[in-house]
Enzyme design. Structure first.
Site, PDB file in Angstrom:
ATOM      1  N   TYR A 141      45.438  87.181 -88.673  1.00 20.81           N
ATOM      2  CA  TYR A 141      44.675  86.539 -89.705  1.00 20.81           C
ATOM      3  C   TYR A 141      43.339  86.457 -88.831  1.00 20.81           C
ATOM      4  O   TYR A 141      42.169  86.376 -89.344  1.00 20.81           O
ATOM      5  CB  TYR A 141      44.921  85.161 -90.242  1.00 20.81           C
ATOM      6  CG  TYR A 141      45.556  85.319 -91.563  1.00 20.81           C
ATOM      7  CD1 TYR A 141      46.805  85.994 -91.634  1.00 20.81           C
ATOM      8  CD2 TYR A 141      44.953  84.674 -92.733  1.00 20.81           C
ATOM      9  CE1 TYR A 141      47.468  86.228 -92.818  1.00 20.81           C
ATOM     10  CE2 TYR A 141      45.975  84.956 -93.880  1.00 20.81           C
ATOM     11  CZ  TYR A 141      47.028  85.450 -93.894  1.00 20.81           C
ATOM     12  OH  TYR A 141      47.510  85.761 -95.142  1.00 20.81           O
ATOM     13  N   LYS A 187      59.442  89.693 -85.680  1.00 17.74           N
ATOM     14  CA  LYS A 187      59.730  91.269 -85.726  1.00 17.74           C
ATOM     15  C   LYS A 187      60.041  91.727 -84.536  1.00 17.74           C
ATOM     16  O   LYS A 187      59.150  92.665 -83.946  1.00 17.74           O
ATOM     17  CB  LYS A 187      58.894  92.095 -86.566  1.00 17.74           C
ATOM     18  CG  LYS A 187      58.964  93.490 -86.935  1.00 17.74           C
ATOM     19  CD  LYS A 187      59.920  93.602 -88.160  1.00 17.74           C
ATOM     20  CE  LYS A 187      60.211  95.000 -88.389  1.00 17.74           C
ATOM     21  NZ  LYS A 187      61.349  95.246 -89.164  1.00 17.74           N
ATOM     22  N   ASP A 219      62.224  91.079 -92.146  1.00 22.62           N
ATOM     23  CA  ASP A 219      62.682  91.701 -93.553  1.00 22.62           C
ATOM     24  C   ASP A 219      63.998  91.217 -93.727  1.00 22.62           C
ATOM     25  O   ASP A 219      64.274  90.768 -94.952  1.00 22.62           O
ATOM     26  CB  ASP A 219      62.851  93.472 -93.023  1.00 22.62           C
ATOM     27  CG  ASP A 219      63.472  93.678 -91.634  1.00 22.62           C
ATOM     28  OD1 ASP A 219      63.735  92.729 -90.973  1.00 22.62           O
ATOM     29  OD2 ASP A 219      63.808  94.863 -91.180  1.00 22.62           O
ATOM     30  N   ASP A 243      52.920  83.645 -94.614  1.00 22.99           N
ATOM     31  CA  ASP A 243      52.212  83.757 -96.111  1.00 22.99           C
ATOM     32  C   ASP A 243      53.017  84.701 -97.029  1.00 22.99           C
ATOM     33  O   ASP A 243      53.437  84.134 -98.228  1.00 22.99           O
ATOM     34  CB  ASP A 243      50.884  84.689 -95.789  1.00 22.99           C
ATOM     35  CG  ASP A 243      50.188  85.090 -97.269  1.00 22.99           C
ATOM     36  OD1 ASP A 243      50.160  84.175 -97.775  1.00 22.99           O
ATOM     37  OD2 ASP A 243      50.029  86.290 -97.449  1.00 22.99           O
ATOM     38  N   ASP A 247      55.470  82.788-100.510  1.00 26.62           N
ATOM     39  CA  ASP A 247      55.606  83.178-101.778  1.00 26.62           C
ATOM     40  C   ASP A 247      57.103  83.619-102.371  1.00 26.62           C
ATOM     41  O   ASP A 247      57.299  83.010-103.530  1.00 26.62           O
ATOM     42  CB  ASP A 247      54.649  84.360-102.290  1.00 26.62           C
ATOM     43  CG  ASP A 247      53.378  84.229-102.346  1.00 26.62           C
ATOM     44  OD1 ASP A 247      52.730  82.972-102.156  1.00 26.62           O
ATOM     45  OD2 ASP A 247      52.620  84.780-103.444  1.00 26.62           O
TER      46      ASP A 247
END
Ligand code: IPM
Ligand code: MN
Length: 365
Positions: A141, A187, A219, A243, A247
């Site tokens: 970000y 990751k 993942d 982020d 959700d």
């Protein structure tokens, strides 16, 4: 004690849910004999309209001087085509960065009366209770270089040791008061920045021998959250992974309208619903105020150490849902449809009821 709070109602349903949260906050404060000192400022799209930028220096200064910031929501279609740095979202990122809010806590907890609201099966989500701890002021970000031209676009995902260390410490500390398990999500099979993240987290873990540490690829984590969410306690992760995962975690509760969040730094704190500005239902007294009200509960807990008040407020939300009241986003035909203000008033009534029951409990001891 004075609760000195900056209100940033923002755009869309932001002002309505903030108004609801303030009503509850003022009520709770009065019950617990503390005063509130509230200053409201434009932020996001409304600030762009009035001052040309999403976050003015003046608003920022007011935030610096308060104990906590309560934010509604930002964004809307009319500001979508603005240049990147001029969008409402850029104001939010600037606010997080300037207040040093490196830790974002997003709880994923199922209200027991709410199992049927999720698209996932009851037995999968029952008793789920974890938090996503998202690093909020670093990573892709904010990393440099960033930009785009006609032929390419680029961003940089970078973490320094100190950035990973401070969020890792917080994760282990939070796990101490919970189920003593941290799942660090990265990751590392592909990204060097993730391998670095993993090494630092493993190092910090040595200070917390009683906490279990597990590493998981992002993942797989996305899959595990919907497959078996009960396995998680504290999910520790970077800005962008957090982020996305928060959700996904939000859908366990059935509606983003239910989820509060806290963003904490060394000196400042900001509380906001996870949901967006929902311009389609703005101004209709239809928005779900629960995420904003639950954000007040997090504020009482984390900033003001008013643990009892926070507990009663959380219980009041739960009790209100048990009575069958539902705003449109979570409504089904067996329930009673409530407006924003009806839901808010019912939560206040239940707060009063629980407060009185508990006071009586002390009295009869
Ligand atoms: C969130 C939002 C923000 C983010 C946007 C609005 C900048 O999606 O708080 O999750 O990506 O952090
Ligand atoms: Mn998001």
């Amino acid at each position: 004690m004075n609760l000195k709070i900056t209100l940033l109602p923002g755009d869309g349903i932001g002002p309505e849910v903030t108004k609801a949260a303030v009503k509850v906050l003022n009520y709770v404060a009065q019950k617990f004999d503390v005063a509130t000192e509230l200053i409201s400022k434009d932020f996001g799209g409304v600030s762009i309209d009035n001052f040309g930028i999403p976050l003015t220096e003046e608003t920022l200064q007011v935030c610096y001087k308060s104990n906590a910031v309560l934010l509604g929501a930002v964004g809307g279609h009319q500001w979508e085509n603005l240049e990147h740095q001029k969008k409402p979202e850029a104001g939010l990122l600037k606010l997080r960065k300037n207040l040093g809010l490196f830790a974002n806590i997003r709880p994923a907890k199922v209200y027991s009366s709410f199992l049927d609201a999720s698209s996932l099966k009851n037995d999968v989500i029952e008793d789920t209770d974890f938090i996503v701890l998202r690093e909020l002021t670093g990573g892709i970000y904010f990393g440099e270089p960033r930009g785009y031209n006609k032929s390419k676009g680029w961003n940089t995902m970078v973490y320094s040791e100190n950035e990973v260390e401070r969020i890792a410490h917080l994760a282990f500390k939070m796990a101490k008061d919970r189920n003593k398990k941290v799942t660090s999500v990265d990751k590392a099979n592909v990204l060097e920045v993730s391998q670095f993240w993993r090494n630092v987290v493993q190092n910090i873990h040595q200070d917390y021998p009683d906490i279990q540490l597990e590493n998981m690829y992002v993942d797989n984590a996305a899959m595990q959250i919907v497959r078996n969410p009960k396995q998680f306690d504290v999910i520790l992760t970077s800005n962008i992974f957090g982020d996305i995962l928060s959700d996904i975690a939000g859908m366990i509760t059935g509606s983003l309208g239910m989820l509060p969040s806290a963003s904490l730094g060394e000196k400042h704190a900001l509380y906001e619903p996870v949901h967006g500005s929902a311009p389609d239902i703005a101004g209709q007294n239809a928005a779900n105020p629960i995420a904003a009200i639950a954000s007040v509960a997090m504020m009482l807990h984390h900033t003001f150490q008013m643990t009892k008040a926070a507990e009663i407020l959380d219980e009041a939300i739960e009790r209100t849902l048990k009575t069958g009241l539902r705003t449109t986003d979570i409504f089904k035909e067996q329930y009673k449809l409530a407006s924003t203000t009806e839901m808010t008033d019912a939560i206040i009534e239940n707060f009063e009821e629980i407060y009185n029951e508990q006071a009586l409990g002390v009295f009869t001891l």
